[in-house]
Write an enzyme that holds these catalytic residues in place. Structure first.
Site, mmCIF file in Angstrom:
data_model
loop_
_atom_site.group_PDB
_atom_site.id
_atom_site.type_symbol
_atom_site.label_atom_id
_atom_site.label_comp_id
_atom_site.label_asym_id
_atom_site.label_seq_id
_atom_site.Cartn_x
_atom_site.Cartn_y
_atom_site.Cartn_z
ATOM 1 N N LYS A 76 0.887 -1.166 0.000
ATOM 2 C CA LYS A 76 0.000 0.000 0.000
ATOM 3 C C LYS A 76 0.914 1.201 0.000
ATOM 4 C CE LYS A 76 -4.014 -1.780 2.392
ATOM 5 N NZ LYS A 76 -4.769 -1.751 3.637
ATOM 6 N N HIS B 248 0.969 5.807 3.712
ATOM 7 C CA HIS B 248 -0.204 6.576 4.077
ATOM 8 C C HIS B 248 0.194 7.728 4.989
ATOM 9 C CE1 HIS B 248 -4.175 7.351 5.693
ATOM 10 N NE2 HIS B 248 -4.658 6.602 4.735
ATOM 11 N N HIS C 151 0.894 7.336 8.666
ATOM 12 C CA HIS C 151 2.141 6.805 9.216
ATOM 13 C C HIS C 151 3.194 7.890 9.431
ATOM 14 C CE1 HIS C 151 0.405 3.124 7.309
ATOM 15 N NE2 HIS C 151 0.647 2.702 8.521
#
Length: 480
Positions: free
Chosen positions: A39, A42, A45
């Site tokens: 992924k 983001h 994070h």
């Protein structure tokens, strides 16, 4: 005395203070950032990453032995889905050129189909094959993992962050079976009527509080909790730490509480040395293109807005590398805005506030550092050893010195409660008093002895400013 101390200790000024003489040197494991592979990184994070990095920097500076661990979410049913998605929509070329973007697109596509019973079954089969170490399935998963880590390392480099160890949930899937066996042998594992495995955490043993460690469906007994137990035990065996910190948002506090409680029930006294460093959420992160979810977009936005501001400023010198400079200033802006409040509070992000050049921002810290640096460049970094500092009588000079004197207390306080805001406010005030001194106390045109004394003062202010910024994870710029 203060100036002599700063010149003598250099970047260790404040840390060599007797305040720290009684503090025992420890082995610390810090688990932070921990994105889910396949992924894109983001924005959620970002906080874990910069907070974990700051705590690690601080502990290293104070002489502790620190291991930085990035514990990746790299296992679980979503990989069944992603694997099937890649078999259907994947493209090897795209995977190589921009892996996370491509996997993200594949994931979005397969998720649309995920309602379909057949897709669900295929995903379950794929994941089961992964668990059985089927070669073809495993090699695809390994590709996802290694490409993801490569791309993360590139982003971490932009953030000025590194890790000593990349581990992941996948690494502990087999060990988690051993943990379940141990729980069973100690009589801690109970089966519910539905077949899930739980551990009773209640005082009165009435199941008023329990933690699920095992699923009933049999496809995978894997659940993060038994894996995290396995990871904690393994880290203790490997690193024999005095303290282990998990830097994760406050929504996970229940999870960590359970984790530590189970470790204690298992007879691991060192569970006392584990700590969850929790933090609040960031609201309102938008780029010019709208709502943002990816960290890279935020870093790019910070850089491009800074470049624009620099281009429109009259004073900007012809920089050798404007893009790199803008990147460092943009990152400083993000970090300072993040670290101004208590870590546990949520905060509303604002670009305009973060990127102001005057006021309490990362841009102002960088600007002050660059200005003090140019004063030193202009007037030669001559001998700063036998300077007669008795001539520093002005209130502006005294303010700077009194402020520098407090640095060790601020560091001590931060080392106790791990709140970067104390250091941030110290550095902002230092920048304000240094800027006032710079306006009031010219070096140019002053008598040589006085000029030397003032240079010495500005050098000390810049040196402490740089050390403090580096602890926060900011690279000081020398021009802007």
């Amino acid at each position: 005395t203060v100036l002599q101390q700063v010149l003598k200790d250099g970047s260790e000024y404040g840390i060599k203070s007797e305040l720290f003489s009684a503090v025992p040197r420890q082995k610390a494991v810090i688990d932070f950032s921990s994105p889910n592979i396949a992924k894109k990184f983001h924005i959620g994070h970002l906080r874990s990453t910069i907070i974990g990095n700051f705590i690690a920097n601080l502990k290293v500076a104070l002489g502790h032995q620190v291991t930085r661990i990035n514990y990746l979410g790299d296992w679980g049913m979503q990989f069944g889905l992603l694997g099937v998605g890649f078999q259907q929509f994947g493209n090897e070329e795209k995977l190589k050129s921009s892996p996370l973007q491509h996997l993200f697109e594949v994931y979005v596509q397969i998720n649309k189909a995920a309602e379909d019973e057949n897709t669900k079954k295929l995903a379950k089969d794929f994941f089961r094959k992964l668990e059985e170490h089927d070669e073809q399935t495993l090699s695809l998963w390994k590709q996802f993992r290694s490409f993801s880590i490569e791309e993360y390392i590139r982003i971490y480099k932009r953030l000025g962050v590194h890790f000593d160890e990349y581990s992941g949930e996948s690494f502990y899937q087999e060990k988690s079976q051993e943990v379940l066996k141990m729980l069973e042998e100690k009589g801690l594992l109970q089966k519910t009527t539905k077949g899930t495995g739980i551990v009773d955490l209640s005082e009165k043993k009435d199941l008023s509080s329990f933690s699920t460690v095992m699923r009933s469906d049999g496809t995978s007994l894997y659940i993060t909790r038994s894996v995290n137990l396995a990871a904690a035990i393994d880290r203790m065996n490997k690193h024999n730490f005095d303290t282990m910190m998990y830097v994760a948002d406050k929504s996970q506090s229940n999870h960590f509480q359970h984790l530590f409680q189970i470790l204690k029930l298992m007879g691991y006294d060192w569970a006392e040395r584990c700590q969850h460093v929790s933090f609040g959420l960031v609201q309102g992160m938008k780029t010019r293109r709208g709502e943002v979810i990816f960290l890279e977009d935020v870093l790019d936005e910070a850089r491009s807005r800074m470049l624009q501001n620099m281009a429109s400023a009259k004073t900007t010198k012809d920089l050798e590398n404007p893009v790199e400079t803008a990147e460092k200033i943009g990152l400083a802006a993000l970090i300072i805005q993040d670290f101004q409040g208590l870590l546990s509070s949520d905060y509303q992000f604002s670009w305009d506030r973060a990127l102001q050049s005057r006021g309490d921002t990362g841009v102002f810290l960088q600007y002050t550092h660059a200005r003090l640096h140019s004063v030193e460049q202009m007037h030669g970094n001559g001998q700063l050893t036998d300077v007669n500092v008795a001539s520093l009588q002005e209130p502006e000079a005294i303010s700077v010195l009194q402020h520098l004197l407090r640095y060790d207390e601020v560091l001590y306080r931060v080392s106790q409660d791990l709140q970067p805001k104390h250091l941030v406010s110290f550095l902002l005030t230092l920048s304000h008093v240094a800027a006032a001194a710079h306006r009031a106390l010219p070096v140019k045109g002053s008598a040589p002895a006085l000029a030397q004394a003032r240079l010495c003062l500005f050098h000390a202010a810049r040196s402490v400013l740089a050390s403090g910024m580096k602890l926060l994870g900011i690279t000081p710029v020398t021009q802007m």
